[in-house]
Design an enzyme around this catalytic site. Structure first.
Site, PDB file in Angstrom:
ATOM      1  N   TYR A 270       2.810  -0.269   6.789  1.00 29.13           N
ATOM      2  CA  TYR A 270       1.968   0.364   5.768  1.00 29.13           C
ATOM      3  C   TYR A 270       0.610  -0.312   6.262  1.00 29.13           C
ATOM      4  O   TYR A 270       0.375  -1.359   6.604  1.00 29.13           O
ATOM      5  CB  TYR A 270       2.288  -0.536   4.636  1.00 29.13           C
ATOM      6  CG  TYR A 270       1.421  -0.106   3.325  1.00 29.13           C
ATOM      7  CD1 TYR A 270       2.002   0.652   2.228  1.00 29.13           C
ATOM      8  CD2 TYR A 270       0.101  -0.486   3.262  1.00 29.13           C
ATOM      9  CE1 TYR A 270       1.146   0.908   1.009  1.00 29.13           C
ATOM     10  CE2 TYR A 270      -0.577  -0.301   2.202  1.00 29.13           C
ATOM     11  CZ  TYR A 270      -0.031   0.143   1.072  1.00 29.13           C
ATOM     12  OH  TYR A 270      -0.844   0.622  -0.030  1.00 29.13           O
TER      13      TYR A 270
ATOM     14  N   THR B  23      -6.504   3.980  -3.257  1.00 28.18           N
ATOM     15  CA  THR B  23      -6.037   3.749  -1.694  1.00 28.18           C
ATOM     16  C   THR B  23      -4.841   5.000  -1.488  1.00 28.18           C
ATOM     17  O   THR B  23      -4.298   5.552  -2.303  1.00 28.18           O
ATOM     18  CB  THR B  23      -5.125   2.552  -1.839  1.00 28.18           C
ATOM     19  OG1 THR B  23      -4.239   2.083  -2.532  1.00 28.18           O
ATOM     20  CG2 THR B  23      -6.305   1.400  -1.832  1.00 28.18           C
TER      21      THR B  23
ATOM     22  N   HIS C 129      -5.233  -8.051  -8.148  1.00 22.61           N
ATOM     23  CA  HIS C 129      -5.304  -7.006  -7.868  1.00 22.61           C
ATOM     24  C   HIS C 129      -5.160  -5.577  -8.667  1.00 22.61           C
ATOM     25  O   HIS C 129      -5.552  -4.590  -8.113  1.00 22.61           O
ATOM     26  CB  HIS C 129      -3.966  -6.692  -6.817  1.00 22.61           C
ATOM     27  CG  HIS C 129      -4.271  -5.807  -5.499  1.00 22.61           C
ATOM     28  ND1 HIS C 129      -5.285  -4.880  -5.517  1.00 22.61           N
ATOM     29  CD2 HIS C 129      -3.913  -6.106  -4.340  1.00 22.61           C
ATOM     30  CE1 HIS C 129      -5.322  -4.455  -4.195  1.00 22.61           C
ATOM     31  NE2 HIS C 129      -4.456  -5.043  -3.561  1.00 22.61           N
TER      32      HIS C 129
END
Length: 772
Positions: free
Chosen positions: A589, A602, A473
């Protein structure tokens, strides 16, 4: 061994007559070809750098300006207002190329034209940057666009027309703005109000006010200074502190997975499917290197940042004792492959030519047919990448820093990407709902040692030809790997294809050298470290409950009849489902993107709002009229869409507070408010998977060519992770994760609540009856 001999370019022996050299013609040929390819890539980068640097200008536009200047001169029209003559007077005197008056005049006009051309480019780029800083278009209702926004759209379209390269707009993108502290504090307090009682809220309000008045002004000054100096004030700290400094396993906790087409079968031959897909991936990489990929554009006109694509290939996360680092190589000509406990190196090129799909199929089939056993300690070696980061860093330094272990590890870490050839079959059978969940579990963690979790991504191939990805990630977010995956799946089906027997098109080349088996020397101490990491990873994987399902009653098409955004519809349904599941609300979230800004990644949308909780409570009470519920739902939906837009336009909450916290740590300043905010658990972590970023095919013509999106592990031990893909007009895929060790969560139970919540909200608007 054959590969050892091929690696030697020359040999020599000492004789009484002197030194006798024997050159290997084949090895020298590979060295020559490798050098030529390196220079080609350098020249391509130089050319792309020039074209990118002068966009929206081009060599043709420069030539037009020069010819216009020269033509006006011959017509006795001085459009330079004397500047050409001024330049001509200041050109160096003497003999040489400037000797004749005609040559000096032409050079002067060329210099003037180049200056005008560069000034025009600078003006256009600054104008485009100013235009792209306007985000009012996002807050206007659909179908009610203002005249100002229409004029703005025309200007943006004019300035961004032409044939932009992948990174052409990077320097024209605005910087991510730093929100004001009072605005962030106000939005934060509003977001936690539905989660706190009056006493708790008053306490948090006091902490926030104290922080705003005393600590925040100093921290904000440093943050504003960084925003002036750095390209993006968030992204580097986000990558380092959220991802690379994490010491817990990245398997499940950080890595995520992506699924294949699930409603159609492309090929049953495992090696053939891999041959096509690997060929498509390297084709994509070549386009990436040449910047021959169109930038992703919002509304078809607003460019989005592409910088995350730079590290898609040839990238590995290297473990460290305190922090990991990302190793990215300019080039890699092979992939690393794992099958039945053994590691292989597969070359992707024959000289300078990319191997054809049928040739790649042959190489993968050779690995599948190889009967050799795993070496001692080799089978579970990749478990080191699935366990704790400190333990992996120590083992890497102790056992893999020299000799054959270092060479073999280099072959994996320097590969374009990692390929896992599984012996199990997985996929989605609509008649067996559990099949999708088992498929997801296999992609998320496998058996904990058949994925190299540190690679930018692992391409996973199952025995029945189905594929998937496990993605690290830190280097990029899900839409980036989604862009690659859409290209690959579309190319596989609609451009490459298969024979009637399921093999790749073309003829195999049996003269290709076979895949190279990697050699290891793993001592017992290292095997003990591998086993320890495996046990940690296995405990983590066994604790993950994953429930994946296809919601079939409706999709995006029917949701639009409710006159709301599909994402807001699903998010409000998740709030209703969670309240029914747990009897309370929680901090929620939702990932939003900030790629409208340069190097944006993000931002968080806190989707548990006063408006959504009011709607949920009214739904649960059951005493409100349909009209009242519809009104409450619309308020909740409008609030969610507003928050999402604020997050996308740099006015979010969490990235600002995160960066203020980092500054406070650098300065040694203690803030009870920031410490509490950053420690709050996200018990419901959600994300929508992007789709149709590339138009590889017409989804209306091929409605069953749908990937099921992907998923991730739960963020909190007693929480849920929910990923969803609103796949076309008529279906939604959900991926829900939780932990068996928590007595409060159950992924399948929550999935059933989500189903019912979606149906209840649709029934509220009576769209299901109208549609039937």
């Amino acid at each position: 061994m054959a590969e050892a001999h091929q690696a030697v370019a020359f040999q020599f022996t000492v004789t009484p007559d002197g030194v006798d050299f024997r050159l290997s013609r084949e090895a020298l040929k590979h060295i020559y070809v490798s050098g030529i390819n390196s220079w080609k890539k350098r020249l391509i980068r130089i050319k792309n750098g020039i074209l990118r640097g002068v966009y929206p200008g081009s060599p043709t536009s420069w030539l037009v300006v020069v010819l216009t200047t020269v033509g006006s001169s011959y017509c006795n029209l001085d459009i330079s207002k004397g500047l050409v003559c001024y330049i001509q007077r200041h050109l160096p005197q003497g003999y040489g190329p400037y000797h004749t008056p005609q040559t000096r005049a032409l050079v002067s006009m060329a210099v003037f034209s180049t200056g005008v051309w560069m000034t025009g480019i600078f003006f256009f780029r600054q104008t485009l940057k100013l235009l792209l800083s306007y985000h009012g278009w996002m807050f206007e209702m659909h179908g009610k666009t203002s005249r100002f926004t229409r004029a703005w759209a025309v200007c943006v379209r004019l300035l961004s027309s032409g044939r932009p390269m992948l990174y052409s707009f990077q320097t024209s993108l605005p910087k991510l703005p730093v929100p004001s502290v009072p605005a962030t504090i106000q939005r934060y307090l509003e977001s936690v109000r539905p989660l706190l009682d009056d006493k708790q809220y008053h306490r948090m309000e006091t902490l926030a006010q104290e922080f705003q008045d005393k600590t925040a002004p100093r921290l904000q000054k440093y943050l504003v200074l960084k925003s002036w100096w750095a390209t993006n004030y968030v992204s580097d700290w986000w990558e380092e502190y959220i991802y690379l400094r994490g010491r817990t396993p990245i398997m499940v906790n950080s890595n995520y997975y992506v699924m294949d087409f699930v409603l159609v079968r492309n090929a049953d031959v495992q090696a053939a499917r891999l041959g096509n897909v690997v060929h498509a991936m390297i084709t994509y990489r070549r386009k990436l290197d040449r910047e021959d990929i169109k930038p992703v554009m919002a509304l078809g006109i607003v460019p989005m940042c592409s910088y995350q694509m730079e590290r898609m290939f040839n990238t590995t996360r290297i473990p460290g004792k305190e922090t990991d680092v990302l190793q990215h190589l300019a080039e890699s000509r092979h992939v690393a492959v794992y099958h039945r406990g053994r590691f292989f190196k597969v070359w992707l090129y024959d000289g300078s030519r990319l191997l054809r799909p049928r040739e790649l199929e042959l190489q993968f089939q050779r690995i599948l047919d190889d009967p050799s056993p795993a070496q001692p300690g080799e089978e579970k070696l990749a478990a080191l990448t699935a366990g704790g980061r400190v333990e992996w860093a120590q083992a890497r330094q102790t056992f893999f820093s020299s000799g054959k272990n270092r060479a073999a590890l280099d072959a994996i870490e320097r590969a374009a990407f990692f390929v896992a050839l599984d012996e199990e079959s997985h996929g989605y059978d609509p008649g067996n709902e559990a099949s999708l969940s088992l498929y997801g579990k296999a992609l998320l963690h496998g058996n904990c040692y058949n994925r190299w979790f540190d690679k930018s991504f692992t391409l996973i191939s199952f025995k029945n030809g189905h594929l998937g990805l496990n993605t690290e990630h830190s280097w990029a977010d899900a839409p980036i790997i989604g862009h690659l995956w859409e290209f690959v799946l579309g190319t596989d089906v609609f451009h490459l294809g298969y024979t009637e027997t399921g093999h790749c098109l073309g003829e195999p080349n049996p003269m290709l050298p076979p895949p190279q088996r990697l050699q290891w020397d793993i001592p017992e101490r290292c095997q003990a470290a591998i086993e320890s990491s495996y046990q940690v990873a296995k405990a983590l994987a066994d604790d993950v409950e994953l429930y994946c399902f296809q919601f079939m009653p409706f999709g995006k098409g029917l949701i639009k009849k409710c006159r709301t955004s599909p994402d807001a519809f699903v998010q409000i349904a998740l709030q209703l489902a969670h309240f029914r599941d747990r009897g309370k609300f929680c901090l929620t979230y939702e990932a939003s993107m900030t790629r409208l800004f340069r190097e944006g990644r993000t931002e968080t949308v806190r989707s548990c709002t006063n408006e959504s909780t009011a709607f949920v409570r009214a739904m649960v009470q059951g005493s409100h009229t349909r009209a009242d519920l519809q009104k409450l739902f619309r308020k909740a939906s409008e609030k969610h869409q507003s928050m999402y837009r604020l997050a996308m336009t740099g006015a979010g909450i969490d990235r600002h507070l995160f960066c203020l916290y980092v500054v406070s740590k650098y300065l040694g300043v203690s803030s009870p408010f920031l410490a509490e905010v950053l420690s709050e658990p996200w018990r419901l972590s959600t994300s929508q998977t992007a789709q149709f970023q590339i138009r590889m095919f017409d989804p209306n013509k091929y409605p069953n060519h749908l990937a099921a999106g992907g998923g991730f592990g739960p963020v909190a031990d007693d929480g849920y992770g929910v990923s969803y893909m609103i796949a076309g007009e008529n279906t939604i895929f959900f991926h829900i994760s939780s932990k068996f060790s928590s007595s409060e969560t159950n992924a399948q139970r929550f999935g059933n609540h989500i189903r019912q919540a979606l149906l209840d909200i649709a029934d509220l608007f009576q769209v299901l009856k109208a549609d039937s």
